[in-house]
Design an enzyme around this catalytic site. Structure first.
Site, PDB file in Angstrom:
ATOM      1  N   PRO A   9      26.988  16.757 -37.610  1.00 38.67           N
ATOM      2  CA  PRO A   9      27.422  16.608 -36.220  1.00 38.67           C
ATOM      3  C   PRO A   9      28.870  16.175 -36.046  1.00 38.67           C
ATOM      4  O   PRO A   9      29.383  15.370 -36.831  1.00 38.67           O
ATOM      5  CB  PRO A   9      26.480  15.528 -35.659  1.00 38.67           C
ATOM      6  CG  PRO A   9      25.781  14.937 -36.823  1.00 38.67           C
ATOM      7  CD  PRO A   9      25.834  15.925 -37.931  1.00 38.67           C
ATOM      8  N   ASN A  10      29.472  16.714 -35.021  1.00 40.30           N
ATOM      9  CA  ASN A  10      30.840  16.378 -34.575  1.00 40.30           C
ATOM     10  C   ASN A  10      31.951  16.976 -35.431  1.00 40.30           C
ATOM     11  O   ASN A  10      33.120  16.893 -35.074  1.00 40.30           O
ATOM     12  CB  ASN A  10      31.040  14.853 -34.453  1.00 40.30           C
ATOM     13  CG  ASN A  10      30.140  14.236 -33.408  1.00 40.30           C
ATOM     14  OD1 ASN A  10      30.193  14.641 -32.250  1.00 40.30           O
ATOM     15  ND2 ASN A  10      29.286  13.318 -33.796  1.00 40.30           N
ATOM     16  N   ARG A  17      39.114  15.599 -32.578  1.00 40.44           N
ATOM     17  CA  ARG A  17      38.314  14.375 -32.734  1.00 40.44           C
ATOM     18  C   ARG A  17      39.086  13.327 -33.536  1.00 40.44           C
ATOM     19  O   ARG A  17      39.392  13.550 -34.708  1.00 40.44           O
ATOM     20  CB  ARG A  17      37.041  14.750 -33.494  1.00 40.44           C
ATOM     21  CG  ARG A  17      36.212  13.581 -33.905  1.00 40.44           C
ATOM     22  CD  ARG A  17      35.168  13.988 -34.924  1.00 40.44           C
ATOM     23  NE  ARG A  17      34.293  12.861 -35.173  1.00 40.44           N
ATOM     24  CZ  ARG A  17      33.453  12.777 -36.181  1.00 40.44           C
ATOM     25  NH1 ARG A  17      33.351  13.760 -37.048  1.00 40.44           N
ATOM     26  NH2 ARG A  17      32.702  11.717 -36.327  1.00 40.44           N
ATOM     27  N   TYR A  22      40.662  11.741 -38.815  1.00 42.36           N
ATOM     28  CA  TYR A  22      40.235  13.000 -39.444  1.00 42.36           C
ATOM     29  C   TYR A  22      41.327  14.052 -39.576  1.00 42.36           C
ATOM     30  O   TYR A  22      41.086  15.112 -40.142  1.00 42.36           O
ATOM     31  CB  TYR A  22      39.041  13.577 -38.656  1.00 42.36           C
ATOM     32  CG  TYR A  22      37.847  12.657 -38.657  1.00 42.36           C
ATOM     33  CD1 TYR A  22      37.125  12.420 -39.831  1.00 42.36           C
ATOM     34  CD2 TYR A  22      37.439  11.990 -37.501  1.00 42.36           C
ATOM     35  CE1 TYR A  22      36.034  11.560 -39.850  1.00 42.36           C
ATOM     36  CE2 TYR A  22      36.352  11.129 -37.504  1.00 42.36           C
ATOM     37  CZ  TYR A  22      35.654  10.919 -38.683  1.00 42.36           C
ATOM     38  OH  TYR A  22      34.583  10.061 -38.704  1.00 42.36           O
ATOM     39  N   ASN A  73      29.084  17.793 -46.059  1.00 40.56           N
ATOM     40  CA  ASN A  73      29.573  16.657 -45.277  1.00 40.56           C
ATOM     41  C   ASN A  73      28.501  16.403 -44.226  1.00 40.56           C
ATOM     42  O   ASN A  73      28.454  17.080 -43.195  1.00 40.56           O
ATOM     43  CB  ASN A  73      30.928  16.931 -44.642  1.00 40.56           C
ATOM     44  CG  ASN A  73      31.486  15.684 -43.939  1.00 40.56           C
ATOM     45  OD1 ASN A  73      30.749  14.732 -43.706  1.00 40.56           O
ATOM     46  ND2 ASN A  73      32.764  15.700 -43.629  1.00 40.56           N
ATOM     47  N   ALA A  76      27.512  11.764 -39.669  1.00 41.51           N
ATOM     48  CA  ALA A  76      26.758  10.529 -39.377  1.00 41.51           C
ATOM     49  C   ALA A  76      25.408  10.490 -40.100  1.00 41.51           C
ATOM     50  O   ALA A  76      24.929   9.410 -40.469  1.00 41.51           O
ATOM     51  CB  ALA A  76      26.563  10.384 -37.874  1.00 41.51           C
ATOM     52  N   GLU A  97      29.029  15.841 -52.315  1.00 40.11           N
ATOM     53  CA  GLU A  97      29.129  15.180 -51.006  1.00 40.11           C
ATOM     54  C   GLU A  97      30.616  14.959 -50.706  1.00 40.11           C
ATOM     55  O   GLU A  97      31.346  14.450 -51.564  1.00 40.11           O
ATOM     56  CB  GLU A  97      28.388  13.835 -51.080  1.00 40.11           C
ATOM     57  CG  GLU A  97      28.484  13.016 -49.812  1.00 40.11           C
ATOM     58  CD  GLU A  97      27.772  11.661 -49.949  1.00 40.11           C
ATOM     59  OE1 GLU A  97      27.130  11.398 -50.989  1.00 40.11           O
ATOM     60  OE2 GLU A  97      27.897  10.866 -49.003  1.00 40.11           O
ATOM     61  N   HIS A  99      33.491  13.509 -47.767  1.00 41.11           N
ATOM     62  CA  HIS A  99      33.870  12.864 -46.505  1.00 41.11           C
ATOM     63  C   HIS A  99      35.377  12.936 -46.362  1.00 41.11           C
ATOM     64  O   HIS A  99      36.109  12.604 -47.300  1.00 41.11           O
ATOM     65  CB  HIS A  99      33.390  11.414 -46.458  1.00 41.11           C
ATOM     66  CG  HIS A  99      31.903  11.336 -46.561  1.00 41.11           C
ATOM     67  ND1 HIS A  99      31.077  11.697 -45.525  1.00 41.11           N
ATOM     68  CD2 HIS A  99      31.100  11.026 -47.604  1.00 41.11           C
ATOM     69  CE1 HIS A  99      29.826  11.590 -45.921  1.00 41.11           C
ATOM     70  NE2 HIS A  99      29.806  11.187 -47.184  1.00 41.11           N
ATOM     71  N   ARG A 106      36.190   1.832 -43.765  1.00 39.79           N
ATOM     72  CA  ARG A 106      35.870   1.843 -42.333  1.00 39.79           C
ATOM     73  C   ARG A 106      34.756   0.833 -42.011  1.00 39.79           C
ATOM     74  O   ARG A 106      34.531  -0.102 -42.761  1.00 39.79           O
ATOM     75  CB  ARG A 106      35.525   3.278 -41.928  1.00 39.79           C
ATOM     76  CG  ARG A 106      36.700   4.241 -42.191  1.00 39.79           C
ATOM     77  CD  ARG A 106      36.403   5.639 -41.731  1.00 39.79           C
ATOM     78  NE  ARG A 106      36.189   5.676 -40.284  1.00 39.79           N
ATOM     79  CZ  ARG A 106      35.608   6.694 -39.658  1.00 39.79           C
ATOM     80  NH1 ARG A 106      35.186   7.756 -40.338  1.00 39.79           N
ATOM     81  NH2 ARG A 106      35.446   6.658 -38.347  1.00 39.79           N
TER      82      ARG A 106
HETATM   83  C1  DQA Z   1      32.561  11.630 -42.085  1.00 37.53           C
HETATM   84  C2  DQA Z   1      32.380  10.110 -42.059  1.00 37.53           C
HETATM   85  C3  DQA Z   1      31.153   9.712 -41.273  1.00 37.53           C
HETATM   86  O1  DQA Z   1      31.000   8.295 -41.268  1.00 37.53           O
HETATM   87  C4  DQA Z   1      31.264  10.189 -39.845  1.00 37.53           C
HETATM   88  O2  DQA Z   1      30.074   9.905 -39.144  1.00 37.53           O
HETATM   89  C5  DQA Z   1      31.625  11.634 -39.736  1.00 37.53           C
HETATM   90  C6  DQA Z   1      32.590  12.201 -40.674  1.00 37.53           C
HETATM   91  C7  DQA Z   1      33.882  12.050 -42.777  1.00 37.53           C
HETATM   92  O3  DQA Z   1      34.019  13.227 -43.074  1.00 37.53           O
HETATM   93  O4  DQA Z   1      34.764  11.219 -42.990  1.00 37.53           O
HETATM   94  O5  DQA Z   1      31.208  12.309 -38.808  1.00 37.53           O
HETATM   95  O6  DQA Z   1      31.500  12.206 -42.807  1.00 37.53           O
END
Ligand code: DQA
Length: 142
Positions: A9-10, A17, A22, A73, A76, A97, A99, A106
């Site tokens: 998500p997002n 964003r 990011y 990725n 959340a 994985e 990020h 964070r």
């Molecule tokens: C994320 C880090 C997560 O904590 C966050 O919820 C994201 C993006 C990252 O790519 O840094 O949506 O996975």
């Protein structure tokens, strides 16, 4: 060889964003970067994004059934989704994985990943380039 790059998500909001966290690379740019890197490495890369947990689980089942390597990725979901973790547990090909941000720098709630313990490896905090590094590692392990 196919590789799935799966985003939670997002992440479709990349570019607008929280750019301080990011970066300014858009999701469309990310897709293009991953596909181009894949071509260099002789991978058929498919980049997907969803905000629906069931859809993510179904994609992971698809990867499990066809033994396709995954770059994930989980956004959340990383921090709490046992459903995504259980789907990842069924993968037989490598799972990387990724990020974009350094989740360890964070908020406390981002420090733990339910995925990391079963991933082949984890790349955090290297920006969108982390996806490209993940693809390169998969190529080395092919
Ligand atoms: C994320 C880090 C997560 O904590 C966050 O919820 C994201 C993006 C990252 O790519 O840094 O949506 O996975």
């Amino acid at each position: 060889m196919r590789v799935l790059v799966l985003n939670g998500p997002n992440l479709d909001r990349l570019g607008t964003r929280e750019p301080d966290v990011y970066g300014r690379t858009t999701y469309a740019d990310l897709v293009q970067m991953c596909v181009a890197e894949g071509k260099e490495l002789n991978f058929e890369v498919e980049v997907r994004q969803t905000a629906h947990e069931g859809e993510m689980v179904a994609w992971l089942h698809e990867a499990a059934d066809a033994a396709i390597p995954v770059v994930l990725n989980g956004a959340a979901w990383t921090h709490y989704s046992i459903a995504v973790r259980d789907a990842c547990s069924q993968l037989t090909a490598p799972l990387v994985e990724v990020h974009i941000s350094n989740i360890h720098q964070r908020e406390e709630f981002r420090h733990h990943s339910v995925i990391s313990a079963i991933a082949s490896g984890v790349i955090v905090g290297l920006g969108v380039e982390g996806y490209l590094l993940a693809l390169r590692w998969l190529a080395l392990k092919r």
